[in-house]
Structure formats: structure tokens, C-alpha cells
Write an enzyme that holds these catalytic residues in place. Sequence first.
Site, PDB file in Angstrom:
ATOM      1  N   LYS A 184      -9.869  -1.251  -0.703  1.00 36.96           N
ATOM      2  CA  LYS A 184      -9.176  -1.119  -1.983  1.00 36.96           C
ATOM      3  C   LYS A 184      -9.437  -2.280  -2.938  1.00 36.96           C
ATOM      4  O   LYS A 184      -9.363  -2.122  -4.157  1.00 36.96           O
ATOM      5  CB  LYS A 184      -7.678  -0.989  -1.745  1.00 36.96           C
ATOM      6  CG  LYS A 184      -7.240   0.330  -1.130  1.00 36.96           C
ATOM      7  CD  LYS A 184      -7.314   1.459  -2.136  1.00 36.96           C
ATOM      8  CE  LYS A 184      -6.652   2.724  -1.609  1.00 36.96           C
ATOM      9  NZ  LYS A 184      -6.670   3.806  -2.596  1.00 36.96           N
ATOM     10  N   SER A 235     -11.821   2.129   7.278  1.00 38.88           N
ATOM     11  CA  SER A 235     -11.435   1.840   5.895  1.00 38.88           C
ATOM     12  C   SER A 235     -10.396   0.748   5.735  1.00 38.88           C
ATOM     13  O   SER A 235     -10.287   0.151   4.660  1.00 38.88           O
ATOM     14  CB  SER A 235     -10.946   3.119   5.211  1.00 38.88           C
ATOM     15  OG  SER A 235      -9.874   3.694   5.951  1.00 38.88           O
TER      16      SER A 235
END
Length: 402
Positions: free
Chosen positions: A54, A304
Site C-alpha cells: 500500500k 501482499s
Amino acid sequence: MTEQVTLADVLSARETIGDNAVVTPMETSRWLSALVGGPVTLKCENLQRTGSFKSRGAFVRIARLTAEERAHGVVAASAGNHAQGVALAATTLGIKSTVFMPEGAPIPKEKATRGYGADVVFHGRYLEDSLARAREFAEETGAVLIHPFDHVDVVAGQGTLGLEVLEQCPDVRTVLVPTGGGGLLAGVAIAVKALRPDVRVVGVQAEGAAAYPGSLVAGHPVPLESMSTMADGIAVGRPGDITFAAVRDHVDEIVTVSEESLSVALLALIERAKQVVEPAGAAAVAALLDDPTGFETPAVAVLSGGNIDPLLLNKVIRHGLAAAGRYLYLRVNIPDLPGGLAALLAEVGAEGANVLEVAHERISPMLDLNEVEVRIQLETRGEAHAEHLMSRLRERGYRVQD
């Protein structure tokens, strides 16, 4: 018309990011390679700054704000990973940040977000509730809303991960990407397909929060009525407009994985790869474990994120051990006589199982007058060991219920 992200946007985003994100390592996974019958590597974005991908998109979005926009600060809504990315980027660039989180967001993510310099406010049960409040806050204060996935700069920033995948694994045939709102999947697919259209790009969603399959069938984003998953990082009830269009046009397939599969994958990553990830971060590996022959190799599984609450980690490990057959819960009827329990435990010990817990049930219409039911929780070496133990007990005349 929905804005589109191009390879040029992704390349420009890489220049914007500079050294504000690290090139995360690509680790060869021998155990996964053996399972699927071909090379598998792990893209360890759990080792990125703030612990997830992110920070890439957040930095690009915030770095491109005008001086006037920066003066009003930024606001975001996130369950944790986007929050940390926004907080770090804003602080790095000298901008005030406010983050709205859904109730129940993991405590470590909240603390980390505050630690990176953001003001944190809890609002609503789901991310969509927090996002609605963030939009209101933006209108009230003039702060710029930094959407977690549905903005061209955010998608382009996440797409830089796709560039790294192709550079680090030039012979890749399949890329598996954990997917919530679709920012990472969209960015990776745009970058990969522009440079290597032959590579298969697969998005992986949690079954309890899979908004893309229905939306793709409908031809437009369709919100889920409810969600239930431990994978808070990909618990998004509606695809974004920009991300939906990119996924529709560039992604080959969306698959879903169960909570049990996520638990097993997370445990396997800890045991075999020595990688600590959050449930969302294990989704790509869960897809490989569910369908070992379903993906052409060399394959890359994106990890992720790695921001997991230790309390949740403990629960997930226990759940993963149970799903893998490493915990066995039995109900065994034995004679209610001195030495009866000792004899049962001797059989268990002879088989090499470890006793974790024992309880007795003496009052039940299902029991004979001189019987007692023993409830026993055991630690085993796996499903085959558990089956062998139950067979041994039955051969010795015990009535066993698993």
C-alpha cells in the site's frame, strides 16, 4: 468515461516513488515448487515499508498533490495497511493526515498508523462505512481523500510491483495476486500485460468477501450485501470503478479461497518459507495449495502484506494446525474402572501422539451404566498419523468418535 491507467503511468509512478519504497525480495519456494511440479517464487511484499504494498500507491498519490491541496491535509479510510501507507507518505512529505478505520481493525495496524503520524478515528463496521465518513470529512475540512484503491495514481503506484515481478522473474508464466478492491491486481495486470501479454494474471479473493466474480458477471461493480473473512486486508465489498475496468480488461481469472485454505497457507508460509504474513497476504499461496496443477509455472505468488495482530496469528495458527490434521479431537468410551483412563492414554502415547487436554463425561443417556466418555485433544503429525491412531484404538476395542 472511466479513467484508464497505462504502462506509461506505471513507469512514471516508479520515478515518483524513487527510494521511498524498497524493491522487495523474490524468494524461491522449494516446497511449493515440489507441490505444483514447477518453479514457484514468492514476491515478499510483506517486507515492504509499512509491511505491505500500500505504501507504493499512497506515496504516488500524495506526492502529486498541489501546494494548496497539501495545505489542507489528507484523509483516508482503511482497515490498516492503506492507513499506514498514507500516514508514512504524508509525514515524509510534511502533510497532516487523518485516517478513519472500521471498528475492530487490528490493534497493531492502528498503533502503527498513529506511530507514522496520522490521527486515527474509528467509524463503522465495514470499510465502506469508514470511507463514507472520510468523504464527509474531506467535504467539511477541505482535506484530500486518498482512496485506498480507486484512483489512477494509486493504481499506477501499485503497478510498480508488477514491473519488479517481470524483472526479478523474467520467465514467469503466472502471477497470482491477493485481491480486495483491486488496486494491486489492476496495477500489476496493466504493467504485466503491457510488457508480457502471454503471462497469466490471476486475482485471488476470500470466499467471504469476493465482490469481483459477481461484478464481472454483471458487467459492472456490484456491492456485496455482507462480508465475513479474517482477511481484513482484502475485505472490500465493492470493486472500484477504475479498478473494475482494469481487472475486466487485463486479468485472466479470479479465484476464491476459503478461510480454512487461508489458515493452512499462512501456517505453511511460517513453517516452510519463514515468512510472517497476514491472512490476506497468504491468499495467493492458498490458491496454489487448493489447485496445485491449475497454474502454469514458473509462477509468482504475491505475499501482499505482513501486518497481523499477534492474537489473530495465534488463532490462525491453531486453526491452520487443525485444518492440516495436526490437532485431533476424539470422544472415546472407556470402562469406568480404575486404570481405564491410564490404559487409553498408554495407547495414545504408544502411537506417538501428544495429549493437550482431557475431560470426562459421566452423565449421558448414550453411555452404558459402567462407561465414561473421555474427550481428548491431541497433537499429531498430520492426517495420516491421526487416522492411524484412530484405527489403533478401534482395533483395541474402543468406541471412537472424531
